[in-house]
Design an enzyme around this catalytic site. Sequence first.
Site, PDB file in Angstrom:
ATOM      1  N   HIS A 180      53.032  26.000  37.806  1.00 31.30           N
ATOM      2  CA  HIS A 180      53.064  26.506  39.173  1.00 31.30           C
ATOM      3  C   HIS A 180      54.360  27.272  39.429  1.00 31.30           C
ATOM      4  CE1 HIS A 180      49.872  23.491  40.883  1.00 31.30           C
ATOM      5  NE2 HIS A 180      49.435  24.195  39.850  1.00 31.30           N
ATOM      6  N   GLU A 213      56.865  26.856  41.451  1.00 30.50           N
ATOM      7  CA  GLU A 213      58.103  26.086  41.521  1.00 30.50           C
ATOM      8  C   GLU A 213      58.668  25.796  40.136  1.00 30.50           C
ATOM      9  OE1 GLU A 213      55.393  24.459  44.881  1.00 30.50           O
ATOM     10  OE2 GLU A 213      55.203  25.475  42.943  1.00 30.50           O
ATOM     11  N   CYS A 251      52.510  21.046  45.646  1.00 26.23           N
ATOM     12  CA  CYS A 251      51.395  20.123  45.443  1.00 26.23           C
ATOM     13  C   CYS A 251      51.917  18.700  45.233  1.00 26.23           C
ATOM     14  CB  CYS A 251      50.539  20.560  44.266  1.00 26.23           C
ATOM     15  SG  CYS A 251      51.384  20.589  42.669  1.00 26.23           S
ATOM     16  N   ALA A 284      30.297  52.666  52.273  1.00 28.42           N
ATOM     17  CA  ALA A 284      30.762  54.035  52.500  1.00 28.42           C
ATOM     18  C   ALA A 284      29.647  54.814  53.180  1.00 28.42           C
ATOM     19  CB  ALA A 284      31.126  54.699  51.169  1.00 28.42           C
ATOM     20  N   TRP A 310      28.430  61.584  45.224  1.00 27.51           N
ATOM     21  CA  TRP A 310      29.242  60.510  45.793  1.00 27.51           C
ATOM     22  C   TRP A 310      29.495  60.809  47.254  1.00 27.51           C
ATOM     23  CZ3 TRP A 310      29.618  56.352  42.904  1.00 27.51           C
ATOM     24  CH2 TRP A 310      29.571  56.479  41.516  1.00 27.51           C
ATOM     25  N   ASP A 316      20.142  52.472  41.802  1.00 26.52           N
ATOM     26  CA  ASP A 316      21.329  53.062  41.171  1.00 26.52           C
ATOM     27  C   ASP A 316      21.542  52.662  39.720  1.00 26.52           C
ATOM     28  OD1 ASP A 316      21.878  54.227  43.605  1.00 26.52           O
ATOM     29  OD2 ASP A 316      23.268  52.646  44.242  1.00 26.52           O
ATOM     30  N   LEU A 347      28.658  47.788  37.759  1.00 25.02           N
ATOM     31  CA  LEU A 347      29.384  46.853  38.619  1.00 25.02           C
ATOM     32  C   LEU A 347      30.579  46.223  37.917  1.00 25.02           C
ATOM     33  CD1 LEU A 347      26.369  45.046  40.359  1.00 25.02           C
ATOM     34  CD2 LEU A 347      27.688  47.000  41.188  1.00 25.02           C
ATOM     35  N   GLU A 369      28.572  44.658  48.061  1.00 30.46           N
ATOM     36  CA  GLU A 369      28.347  46.102  47.985  1.00 30.46           C
ATOM     37  C   GLU A 369      26.846  46.374  48.074  1.00 30.46           C
ATOM     38  OE1 GLU A 369      30.373  48.433  45.083  1.00 30.46           O
ATOM     39  OE2 GLU A 369      32.105  47.101  44.981  1.00 30.46           O
ATOM     40  N   ASN A 405      23.150  43.747  53.886  1.00 32.66           N
ATOM     41  CA  ASN A 405      24.342  43.861  54.739  1.00 32.66           C
ATOM     42  C   ASN A 405      24.081  43.255  56.119  1.00 32.66           C
ATOM     43  OD1 ASN A 405      25.631  45.206  52.674  1.00 32.66           O
ATOM     44  ND2 ASN A 405      25.456  47.237  53.605  1.00 32.66           N
TER      45      ASN A 405
END
Length: 381
Positions: free
Chosen positions: A67, A69, A93, A172, A188, A218, A222, A313, A319
């Site tokens: 971690h 620290e 922690c 978009a 695009w 499409d 991804l 996306e 959506n």
Amino acid sequence: MTPHSPQINRFEVPMTNNDDQRFMQRALELAARARGRTSPNPLVGAVLVKDGQIQGEGYHQKAGSPHAEIHALNAAGPERAKGASIYVSLEPCSHYGRTPPCALALVEAGIAEVVMATLDPNPQVSGRGLHILREAGIKTRVGVLADEARKLNEFFFKYIQSGRPFVSLKLAMTLDGKIATSTGDSRWITGAASREYVHHLRNTYDGIMLGIGTVLKDDPRLNTRLELEGKRDPVRIIIDGRLELPLNSVIALTSHQQRTIIFAAEDSDQEKAKALRDCGLEIIKVGGKADCLDLKEVLDILGKMEILSLLLEGGAEINSNMIENKLVDKLYWFIAPKIIGGRSAPSPLGGEGIKTMNQALKLNSIETRYFEEDILISAYL
């Protein structure tokens, strides 16, 4: 929704000292270096200070590794650490997990003061690290740049408090509100700079989710396409109620290189499920109808898989489904200065929509950026 945060309680004493803010800001900057790399752990940075000078610093780099620290203590060494103050972006922690408790390490190192930005959001843990430090006689203060620290760890805070991933919707559209032409062409809408930024988002989110309609239209990969050392691809999550994903799709053909999970209806075709599994995809069946799966159940399952963040996306229907069910936390909404028109050209959101303007969803913490000619509006729901 805005980033989740625990309530200010009796442990927290916000400070406004300039040096406190400077050192804590450095701790936050260090923590941010590991964006997208620490799940299911939070982002944490630490700065060790003595006589107004930084003696050592570090940040948590990935789950299972030391971690923040511990990195700071090692960088300083025992002599410089003893009697020093340490600034940490999250409460140290107090439990044994993949690594020993940092609170005990600070006690053993002889740290004189621990300054924390915020407590751990887990109600079963919050305050325990602080208690260990105070019981050992170490001075503690909490609340320096607390809002900034909570926003930095908004994925972790949402996950710990709800068991579900933090969901951001990215889309978009053109100036006239279209996400494709009437023929379905969408490449695009935005320019190269905007698309590069999206790949930076993919590089920091645990998963990327979309519906089968967008996949069929499409045939996307991804993945994360950046010239960066250590970049990573998000887990691909496809909502495909009827298991329509073609076996020759790019996603199916690359499933051995990039983890892919398909959520389908309970009554979806068993033979197609086996064929997809043979390609290397994970098939999980959930409740709901084939064309309207239970997305709350989907998020619950992803949370149990320790997927802390999700970049949505999708197309208009998924959506709107996610927004209407209050499953979206944040928006990344690109607007390109283009006009394409067309009655049948799709818009960003489908569904039934609202009936009156007083029902419209209002956004919080709105920010605006420009990527060449494109405008990005980011905000919280």
